[in-house]
Design an enzyme around this catalytic site. Sequence first.
Site, PDB file in Angstrom:
ATOM      1  N   GLY A   1       5.823 -35.055   5.776  1.00  0.00           N
ATOM      2  CA  GLY A   1       5.142 -35.523   6.985  1.00  0.00           C
ATOM      3  C   GLY A   1       6.106 -36.359   7.779  1.00  0.00           C
ATOM      4  O   GLY A   1       7.096 -36.868   7.240  1.00  0.00           O
TER       5      GLY A   1
ATOM      6  N   HIS B   1      -1.342 -41.477   5.578  1.00  0.00           N
ATOM      7  CA  HIS B   1      -0.027 -42.137   5.666  1.00  0.00           C
ATOM      8  C   HIS B   1       0.555 -41.963   7.062  1.00  0.00           C
ATOM      9  O   HIS B   1       1.050 -42.917   7.664  1.00  0.00           O
ATOM     10  CB  HIS B   1       0.920 -41.522   4.617  1.00  0.00           C
ATOM     11  CG  HIS B   1       2.307 -42.081   4.638  1.00  0.00           C
ATOM     12  ND1 HIS B   1       2.805 -42.883   3.637  1.00  0.00           N
ATOM     13  CD2 HIS B   1       3.304 -41.953   5.551  1.00  0.00           C
ATOM     14  CE1 HIS B   1       4.057 -43.222   3.950  1.00  0.00           C
ATOM     15  NE2 HIS B   1       4.380 -42.671   5.107  1.00  0.00           N
ATOM     16  N   GLU B   2       0.466 -40.735   7.593  1.00  0.00           N
ATOM     17  CA  GLU B   2       1.057 -40.471   8.926  1.00  0.00           C
ATOM     18  C   GLU B   2       0.258 -41.146  10.026  1.00  0.00           C
ATOM     19  O   GLU B   2       0.832 -41.717  10.953  1.00  0.00           O
ATOM     20  CB  GLU B   2       1.129 -38.965   9.210  1.00  0.00           C
ATOM     21  CG  GLU B   2       1.958 -38.162   8.226  1.00  0.00           C
ATOM     22  CD  GLU B   2       3.328 -38.757   7.966  1.00  0.00           C
ATOM     23  OE1 GLU B   2       3.855 -38.549   6.861  1.00  0.00           O
ATOM     24  OE2 GLU B   2       3.879 -39.453   8.841  1.00  0.00           O
TER      25      GLU B   2
ATOM     26  N   CYS C   1       8.213 -43.309   1.754  1.00  0.00           N
ATOM     27  CA  CYS C   1       8.226 -43.233   3.219  1.00  0.00           C
ATOM     28  C   CYS C   1       9.673 -43.049   3.677  1.00  0.00           C
ATOM     29  O   CYS C   1      10.561 -43.747   3.190  1.00  0.00           O
ATOM     30  CB  CYS C   1       7.646 -44.513   3.828  1.00  0.00           C
ATOM     31  SG  CYS C   1       7.600 -44.469   5.634  1.00  0.00           S
ATOM     32  N   LEU C   2       9.878 -42.142   4.597  1.00  0.00           N
ATOM     33  CA  LEU C   2      11.240 -41.868   5.063  1.00  0.00           C
ATOM     34  C   LEU C   2      11.824 -43.070   5.795  1.00  0.00           C
ATOM     35  O   LEU C   2      13.034 -43.160   5.981  1.00  0.00           O
ATOM     36  CB  LEU C   2      11.243 -40.618   5.954  1.00  0.00           C
ATOM     37  CG  LEU C   2      10.803 -39.342   5.227  1.00  0.00           C
ATOM     38  CD1 LEU C   2      10.657 -38.183   6.195  1.00  0.00           C
ATOM     39  CD2 LEU C   2      11.744 -39.000   4.088  1.00  0.00           C
TER      40      LEU C   2
ATOM     41  N   HIS D   1       1.114 -44.663  10.514  1.00  0.00           N
ATOM     42  CA  HIS D   1       2.336 -44.883  11.296  1.00  0.00           C
ATOM     43  C   HIS D   1       2.021 -45.031  12.784  1.00  0.00           C
ATOM     44  O   HIS D   1       2.681 -45.786  13.486  1.00  0.00           O
ATOM     45  CB  HIS D   1       3.322 -43.713  11.128  1.00  0.00           C
ATOM     46  CG  HIS D   1       4.237 -43.805   9.936  1.00  0.00           C
ATOM     47  ND1 HIS D   1       5.133 -44.836   9.756  1.00  0.00           N
ATOM     48  CD2 HIS D   1       4.389 -42.985   8.873  1.00  0.00           C
ATOM     49  CE1 HIS D   1       5.803 -44.642   8.626  1.00  0.00           C
ATOM     50  NE2 HIS D   1       5.363 -43.535   8.062  1.00  0.00           N
TER      51      HIS D   1
ATOM     52  N   GLN E   1       8.486 -42.849  13.892  1.00  0.00           N
ATOM     53  CA  GLN E   1       9.603 -42.887  12.943  1.00  0.00           C
ATOM     54  C   GLN E   1      10.894 -42.362  13.568  1.00  0.00           C
ATOM     55  O   GLN E   1      11.979 -42.605  13.001  1.00  0.00           O
ATOM     56  CB  GLN E   1       9.272 -42.062  11.688  1.00  0.00           C
ATOM     57  CG  GLN E   1       8.131 -42.635  10.856  1.00  0.00           C
ATOM     58  CD  GLN E   1       7.882 -41.843   9.619  1.00  0.00           C
ATOM     59  OE1 GLN E   1       7.117 -40.861   9.653  1.00  0.00           O
ATOM     60  NE2 GLN E   1       8.518 -42.196   8.529  1.00  0.00           N
TER      61      GLN E   1
HETATM   62  O1  K2U Z   1       7.654 -41.219   5.831  1.00  0.00           O
HETATM   63  C1  K2U Z   1       6.811 -40.332   5.959  1.00  0.00           C
HETATM   64  O2  K2U Z   1       5.838 -40.459   6.703  1.00  0.00           O
HETATM   65  C2  K2U Z   1       6.944 -39.073   5.100  1.00  0.00           C
HETATM   66  C3  K2U Z   1       6.200 -39.346   3.836  1.00  0.00           C
HETATM   67  C4  K2U Z   1       4.910 -38.622   3.861  1.00  0.00           C
HETATM   68  C5  K2U Z   1       4.054 -38.934   2.668  1.00  0.00           C
HETATM   69  C6  K2U Z   1       4.102 -40.147   1.992  1.00  0.00           C
HETATM   70  C7  K2U Z   1       3.261 -40.371   0.904  1.00  0.00           C
HETATM   71  C8  K2U Z   1       2.364 -39.396   0.497  1.00  0.00           C
HETATM   72  C9  K2U Z   1       2.332 -38.207   1.174  1.00  0.00           C
HETATM   73  C10 K2U Z   1       3.167 -37.986   2.248  1.00  0.00           C
HETATM   74  C11 K2U Z   1       7.071 -38.986   2.615  1.00  0.00           C
HETATM   75  O3  K2U Z   1       8.279 -39.658   2.638  1.00  0.00           O
HETATM   76  S1  K2U Z   1       7.462 -37.327   2.513  1.00  0.00           S
HETATM   77  C12 K2U Z   1       8.199 -37.367   0.912  1.00  0.00           C
HETATM   78  C13 K2U Z   1       7.162 -37.020  -0.119  1.00  0.00           C
HETATM   79  C14 K2U Z   1       7.204 -35.763  -0.647  1.00  0.00           C
HETATM   80  C15 K2U Z   1       6.225 -35.377  -1.544  1.00  0.00           C
HETATM   81  C16 K2U Z   1       5.187 -36.241  -1.900  1.00  0.00           C
HETATM   82  C17 K2U Z   1       5.146 -37.513  -1.359  1.00  0.00           C
HETATM   83  C18 K2U Z   1       6.148 -37.914  -0.458  1.00  0.00           C
HETATM   84 ZN    ZN Z   2       6.080 -42.893   6.205  1.00  0.00          ZN
END
Ligand code: K2U
Ligand code: ZN
Length: 172
Positions: A47, A136-137, A94-95, A140, A52
């Site tokens: 996501g 989560h998104e 979170c990225l 943001h 971001q």
């Molecule tokens: O930073 C972001 O928004 C991307 C997030 C999205 C996310 C976070 C927690 C749970 C679900 C989605 C992640 O960094 S994407 C990396 C990731 C990959 C698989 C599972 C969880 C997170």
């Molecule tokens: Zn995030």
Amino acid sequence: MTDILPILYVPDPRLRAKAKPVTAGDPRIPALAEQMLATMYKAPGIGLAAPQVGELLRLVVIDIRPDEKPDPMVLVNPEIVAESKELATREEGCLSLPGQFADVTRPARVKVRWTDLAGAKRELEADGLLSACLQHELDHLDGRLFVDHLSALKRNMLLRKLAKELKAKERE
Ligand code: K2U
Ligand code: ZN
């Protein structure tokens, strides 16, 4: 060739701003969504929210199965319109907080409404990973990060560790 956008890291103040609604027909959105998807796949992530990448717009891209056949979602002005009382806990990253992970508890299921790139109104009920990712998104878009769902103690420990690691990376 779609360019990859730089992802902002905490404590960049733009990650704490409230994003503005997208105006219907805003001509920048299709290209921005494409750049966000390319950036997300490369990270890799499942996501990415426009703040971001420094765009304070209510725009989110998601693909929870990036390694299978890509199934990208582009959500313009998304909103959670219902959420379950039942909760679910999952480890989140979170990225914008690279290398930091913690268990986050959120409503298990959410109903989300948004406008897609074609301008159509969409609605979806999600559970599992998609539910966590949507919440989560959408956090943001209001300047909320997953660490805001932790205790102050855990949040401060995680933010201190992140600051130390980002400083060490700068010195490399
Ligand atoms: O930073 C972001 O928004 C991307 C997030 C999205 C996310 C976070 C927690 C749970 C679900 C989605 C992640 O960094 S994407 C990396 C990731 C990959 C698989 C599972 C969880 C997170
Ligand atoms: Zn995030």
